[in-house]
Design an enzyme around this catalytic site. Structure first.
Site, PDB file in Angstrom:
ATOM      1  N   ASP A  29       1.218  -0.844   0.041  1.00  0.00           N
ATOM      2  CA  ASP A  29       0.044   0.027   0.366  1.00  0.00           C
ATOM      3  C   ASP A  29       1.047   1.268  -0.311  1.00  0.00           C
ATOM      4  OD1 ASP A  29      -3.576   0.501   1.459  1.00  0.00           O
ATOM      5  OD2 ASP A  29      -1.783   2.416   1.164  1.00  0.00           O
ATOM      6  N   GLN A  93     -14.589   3.414   1.693  1.00  0.00           N
ATOM      7  CA  GLN A  93     -14.175   2.666   0.572  1.00  0.00           C
ATOM      8  C   GLN A  93     -13.688   3.575  -0.872  1.00  0.00           C
ATOM      9  OE1 GLN A  93     -16.319  -0.168  -2.321  1.00  0.00           O
ATOM     10  NE2 GLN A  93     -15.114  -0.950  -3.818  1.00  0.00           N
ATOM     11  N   SER A  94     -11.906   3.759  -1.020  1.00  0.00           N
ATOM     12  CA  SER A  94     -12.143   4.631  -1.877  1.00  0.00           C
ATOM     13  C   SER A  94     -11.840   4.415  -3.472  1.00  0.00           C
ATOM     14  CB  SER A  94     -10.668   5.469  -1.374  1.00  0.00           C
ATOM     15  OG  SER A  94      -9.975   4.667  -1.121  1.00  0.00           O
ATOM     16  N   HIS A  99     -10.231  -5.081  -3.506  1.00  0.00           N
ATOM     17  CA  HIS A  99      -9.285  -5.124  -2.782  1.00  0.00           C
ATOM     18  C   HIS A  99      -9.154  -5.508  -1.219  1.00  0.00           C
ATOM     19  CE1 HIS A  99      -9.870  -1.272  -2.457  1.00  0.00           C
ATOM     20  NE2 HIS A  99      -9.364  -0.889  -1.589  1.00  0.00           N
TER      21      HIS A  99
HETATM   22  P1  AMP Z   1      -9.552   1.662   1.066  1.00  0.00           P
HETATM   23  O1  AMP Z   1      -9.915   3.224   0.713  1.00  0.00           O
HETATM   24  O2  AMP Z   1     -10.193   0.902   1.087  1.00  0.00           O
HETATM   25  O3  AMP Z   1     -10.762   1.831  -1.264  1.00  0.00           O
HETATM   26  O4  AMP Z   1      -8.509   1.559   0.253  1.00  0.00           O
HETATM   27  C1  AMP Z   1      -7.991   1.583  -0.966  1.00  0.00           C
HETATM   28  C2  AMP Z   1      -5.638   1.829  -0.767  1.00  0.00           C
HETATM   29  O5  AMP Z   1      -5.290   1.901  -2.151  1.00  0.00           O
HETATM   30  C3  AMP Z   1      -4.957   3.110   0.662  1.00  0.00           C
HETATM   31  O6  AMP Z   1      -5.376   2.321   1.611  1.00  0.00           O
HETATM   32  C4  AMP Z   1      -4.905   3.238  -0.364  1.00  0.00           C
HETATM   33  O7  AMP Z   1      -3.086   4.035   0.521  1.00  0.00           O
HETATM   34  C5  AMP Z   1      -4.108   2.289  -1.523  1.00  0.00           C
HETATM   35  N1  AMP Z   1      -3.696   3.413  -2.698  1.00  0.00           N
HETATM   36  C6  AMP Z   1      -4.613   4.163  -3.778  1.00  0.00           C
HETATM   37  N2  AMP Z   1      -3.965   4.298  -5.090  1.00  0.00           N
HETATM   38  C7  AMP Z   1      -2.380   3.303  -4.636  1.00  0.00           C
HETATM   39  C8  AMP Z   1      -1.243   2.927  -5.591  1.00  0.00           C
HETATM   40  N3  AMP Z   1      -1.420   3.354  -6.354  1.00  0.00           N
HETATM   41  N4  AMP Z   1      -0.469   2.033  -4.851  1.00  0.00           N
HETATM   42  C9  AMP Z   1      -0.289   1.405  -3.528  1.00  0.00           C
HETATM   43  N5  AMP Z   1      -1.514   1.756  -3.096  1.00  0.00           N
HETATM   44  C10 AMP Z   1      -2.742   2.929  -3.272  1.00  0.00           C
END
Ligand code: AMP
Ligand code: ZN
Length: 113
Positions: A29, A93-94, A99
């Site tokens: 991450d 969720q972002s 994942h």
């Molecule tokens: P969520 O908020 O559960 O959707 O988790 C999204 C996760 O993706 C967050 O922990 C971010 O830090 C991670 N993330 C977003 N973009 C990237 C990227 N390019 N490479 C690695 N992790 C990422």
């Protein structure tokens, strides 16, 4: 295709991959929340748990076993680890490509914030 995780799976955006197979890509991450914070990303684009269908059952089971093996290989089987996936807004969720966060290396609060 505008999905950032589809681009990571396709190798179009760089990521620190720690495991790849025919069904999954596992990356570090970018904003780690624990000493170990990996993302297990199915190659198949599924938005979140609401879109899992029966044909995904083997994939989801495989993902859990890979997560447990990685945690074991890294020495966290006994101390413990967390495997979580967020679905929609209240869960935070972002990225709308499913994942699973694999977190370990510190005491993880429960209930989560
Ligand atoms: P969520 O908020 O559960 O959707 O988790 C999204 C996760 O993706 C967050 O922990 C971010 O830090 C991670 N993330 C977003 N973009 C990237 C990227 N390019 N490479 C690695 N992790 C990422
Ligand atoms: Zn995607």
């Amino acid at each position: 295709m505008s999905c950032i995780f589809c681009k990571i799976v396709a190798g179009e955006i760089p990521a620190k991959s720690v495991h790849q197979d025919d069904q999954l890509v596992v990356i570090e991450d970018i904003n780690p929340a624990a000493p170990l914070h990996l993302l297990l990303i199915p190659r198949k684009h599924i938005a979140n748990t609401l879109d899992i269908v029966p044909e995904d059952d083997l994939l989801i089971g495989h993902l859990h076993r890979v997560a447990a093996k990685i945690a074991t290989d890294r020495g966290f089987a006994e101390s413990g680890f967390r495997l979580v996936t967020n679905t929609n807004g209240d869960a935070g969720q972002s990225v709308f490509h499913i994942h699973f966060h694999l977190l370990a290396g510190r005491s993880l609060a429960w209930p989560p914030g």
